[in-house]
Design an enzyme around this catalytic site. Structure first.
Site, mmCIF file in Angstrom:
data_model
loop_
_atom_site.group_PDB
_atom_site.id
_atom_site.type_symbol
_atom_site.label_atom_id
_atom_site.label_comp_id
_atom_site.label_asym_id
_atom_site.label_seq_id
_atom_site.Cartn_x
_atom_site.Cartn_y
_atom_site.Cartn_z
ATOM 1 N N HIS B 128 0.850 -1.038 -0.150
ATOM 2 C CA HIS B 128 0.015 0.124 0.026
ATOM 3 C C HIS B 128 1.013 1.146 -0.098
ATOM 4 O O HIS B 128 2.066 1.222 0.332
ATOM 5 C CB HIS B 128 -0.563 -0.138 1.343
ATOM 6 C CG HIS B 128 -1.693 0.825 1.174
ATOM 7 N ND1 HIS B 128 -1.696 2.431 1.839
ATOM 8 C CD2 HIS B 128 -3.177 0.786 1.403
ATOM 9 C CE1 HIS B 128 -2.677 2.833 1.754
ATOM 10 N NE2 HIS B 128 -3.920 2.065 1.504
ATOM 11 N N ASP B 205 2.509 -4.370 7.743
ATOM 12 C CA ASP B 205 1.217 -3.472 7.436
ATOM 13 C C ASP B 205 0.017 -4.555 7.750
ATOM 14 O O ASP B 205 -0.071 -5.400 6.799
ATOM 15 C CB ASP B 205 1.260 -3.046 6.178
ATOM 16 C CG ASP B 205 0.060 -2.459 5.712
ATOM 17 O OD1 ASP B 205 -1.092 -2.344 6.431
ATOM 18 O OD2 ASP B 205 0.021 -1.830 4.744
ATOM 19 N N GLN B 208 -5.249 -4.768 7.052
ATOM 20 C CA GLN B 208 -6.171 -5.718 6.343
ATOM 21 C C GLN B 208 -6.213 -6.971 7.116
ATOM 22 O O GLN B 208 -6.895 -8.018 6.544
ATOM 23 C CB GLN B 208 -6.067 -5.769 4.747
ATOM 24 C CG GLN B 208 -6.240 -4.535 3.886
ATOM 25 C CD GLN B 208 -7.587 -3.785 4.193
ATOM 26 O OE1 GLN B 208 -8.641 -4.453 4.453
ATOM 27 N NE2 GLN B 208 -7.514 -2.677 3.690
ATOM 28 N N LYS B 231 -10.910 0.252 10.487
ATOM 29 C CA LYS B 231 -11.235 -0.887 9.492
ATOM 30 C C LYS B 231 -11.563 -2.153 10.343
ATOM 31 O O LYS B 231 -11.686 -3.169 9.833
ATOM 32 C CB LYS B 231 -9.849 -1.105 8.735
ATOM 33 C CG LYS B 231 -9.604 -0.209 7.770
ATOM 34 C CD LYS B 231 -8.522 -0.605 6.889
ATOM 35 C CE LYS B 231 -7.795 0.658 6.136
ATOM 36 N NZ LYS B 231 -8.297 1.028 5.122
ATOM 37 N N CYS B 370 -4.648 3.016 -3.475
ATOM 38 C CA CYS B 370 -3.711 3.195 -3.174
ATOM 39 C C CYS B 370 -2.502 2.049 -3.229
ATOM 40 O O CYS B 370 -1.693 1.828 -2.651
ATOM 41 C CB CYS B 370 -3.349 3.669 -1.469
ATOM 42 S SG CYS B 370 -4.554 5.125 -1.091
#
Lengths: 138, 412
Positions: B128, B205, B208, B231, B370
């Site tokens: 991302h 990261d 998600q 999220k 992104c």
């Protein structure tokens, strides 16, 4: 029906599927390219001027992208034939919205006005006000 | 555990999300943009209103009762988040604005001081922009170099290439856990081993992954791990950076100011203890407390059950969409992906598709998500993306597919 369907009236879809004045112009007096990197919309416009150097004789374009951006370029290429450069310099986004005749959601307006911005920046380059290397973004 | 207990009671869950009842021109909303942001359940909304109605005060400053209550709740929120991700304690949990700020904290506080010419940062092609742009720019400033682990045709990381790319020159490996575009679930634990074999750190990261599957920082052996509250059924404005305590102790602060100090003179300052050393100024109090409430909410449902629910929806969406000859779906096959599906309908730009889906009250994301360099690799500027959460159903995916049929017809 929501705002989106209104965006895809027959006229827009027709210009998207059958773009007018599509193709490169060998003897263009003005040519300029613009893109919206976020969407991948690209439009290159070609303008041939009358002998007076002030009236647009013919406009063509090539491009790739969403229906709104490409239909807008097609319709604008029709609109600009016979207009003065001065008139094009003075155009704003409301003129494009009027031309398209549809309600656009805020996120889609930048798709619609890319062609106009490319034409205006092309004229600026012609006028010596903008660097030729500059790519137009909206 | 019975089969019944292993599946989500989606009907009951949906009662906690009144926003899902919204209708547009008489059509009920289908919200499939959860990788961008999830909706907020009533218990989390109540936590927010309870804070502002009953104990809103600045933390760590007041001796008065309200400040004490707010301070305790804010500090305990760090404990709760630490427990949620398997960290050792609040010392390892820094509250930030979002995943992007968490990545920037690592890049500025660690990267700017530790990287130099000859050093390498290894990323992936599916990063991302939050990590890609951040490391790219820090590398430019320090003279370090960024390298990218390529993806295979199936949209997975080429692990053989990863083993080649990570060398003794590598100082940091920064990888996305679940790709927000491909849905790929990356082997972060294996990547951590590769990084550590070369004495490099690994930043994960997890924007998600933390929202929809059990994530344990100790099991992964991550040195840093970043994610966002909004999220995972929490509010916007709150993100988390997990860092191993010994690394956070050695690092210099990223932001200076109030609350991050222990003692200040005109000449010098001493830093506060962890994690407050990295939380300068009045922090994100209410949102931090609400994030802890979101952790409670998700744990009550069960992270393993959430993971299964998402996998099931993703597999169904993948199968339904790949049945269409003119739909291209990106990323790994149905049985091995996170809860999202990015795709393109031939002849219809993703933005046009999203506008038309909006007519059927189906909310998806369209654009580059992104991940512009990844879209270059995929050979498209933009894609449409449907992403799922605990309240989504197969019926809603059917509505998505119907709307795709409408778009095809309109553009035929």
């Amino acid at each position: 029906m929501g705002i989106g369907s209104d965006m895809y009236r027959q006229q827009i879809l027709d210009h998207y599927k059958n773009p007018r004045n599509y193709g490169e112009l060998e003897d263009a007096d003005i040519e300029h390219v613009g893109e919206n990197p976020m969407c991948g919309d690209t439009i290159k416009m070609f303008v041939r001027l009358d002998d007076d150097e002030e009236t647009i004789e013919y406009v063509s374009f090539v491009g790739d992208g969403c229906a709104i951006s490409q239909a807008s370029a097609s319709m604008l290429s029709n609109e600009l034939q016979g207009r003065s450069l001065e008139a094009v310099r003075g155009m704003d986004r409301d003129d494009i919205i009027d031309m398209l005749g549809v309600e656009l959601s805020p996120m889609r307006i930048k798709c619609a006005v890319l062609a106009e911005k490319v034409a205006q920046d092309g004229i600026k380059i012609h006028d010596g006000e903008l660097d030729v290397e500059e790519t137009t973004t909206e | 555990m019975s089969q019944q207990a292993e599946t989500l009671d989606v009907e009951r869950i949906r009662e906690e999300f009144p926003i899902l009842e919204r209708e547009f021109d008489g059509t009920q909303l289908v919200y499939l943009d959860n990788a961008a942001t999830t909706q907020t359940p009533e218990p989390v909304v109540e936590t927010i209103t309870d804070y502002y109605r009953n104990y809103n005060a600045n933390v760590h400053r007041g001796i008065h009762q309200l400040s004490q209550e707010a301070s305790i709740a804010y500090e305990e929120a760090h404990d709760r988040v630490a427990e949620f991700i398997g960290a050792d304690g609040r010392e390892e949990v820094i509250f930030t604005k979002n995943t992007t700020e968490s990545m920037n904290l690592v890049a500025y506080a660690w990267g700017l001081n530790e990287l130099g010419p000859g050093d390498e940062v290894v990323l992936t092609e599916m990063e991302h922009h939050a990590s890609l742009v951040t490391w790219q720019q820090i590398a430019k400033r320090t003279g370090a170099e960024c390298k990218y682990i390529p993806i295979t045709d199936e949209g997975r990381l080429d692990m053989e290439a990863a083993k080649e790319l990570v060398t003794d020159d590598t100082e940091m490996v920064s990888v996305v856990h679940v790709s927000n575009t491909l849905g790929t679930i990356n082997p972060v634990s294996e990547l951590a081993d590769i990084a550590h074999d070369h004495d490099a750190y690994i930043t994960v990261d997890a924007a998600q992954s933390v929202p929809n599957r059990p994530v344990d920082v100790t099991e992964i052996d991550a040195d840093f791990l970043a994610f966002s509250g909004h999220k995972m059924a929490g509010p916007t404005g709150i993100g988390v950076l997990y860092g191993k305590q010994h690394i956070l102790e050695e690092m210099e602060p990223y932001l200076y100011g109030g609350d991050m100090i222990l003692k200040v003179t005109f000449e010098d300052s001493k830093w506060n203890e962890l994690p407050w050393k990295y939380e300068a100024g009045t922090p994100i109090i209410c949102q931090g407390i609400a994030l802890a409430a979101a952790c409670d909410y998700l744990d009550d449902i069960g992270m393993e059950r959430i993971e299964r629910h998402e996998a099931e929806l993703a597999a169904y969406a993948y199968e339904r969409l790949t049945e269409e000859d003119d739909v291209e779906v990106y990323g790994p096959p149905a049985d091995d992906r996170g809860g999202l599906v990015a795709f393109n309908l031939e002849g219809v730009h993703a933005h046009d598709l999203s506008s038309i889906l909006n007519d059927s009250a189906v909310a998806i994301r369209a654009g580059d998500h992104c991940t512009q360099p990844l879209h270059d690799v995929l050979g498209t500027a933009a894609s449409a993306r449907a992403s799922f959460y605990i309240y989504n159903t197969k019926d809603e995916i059917d509505r998505l597919v119907e709307a795709v049929h409408d778009a095809r017809q309109l553009f035929a």
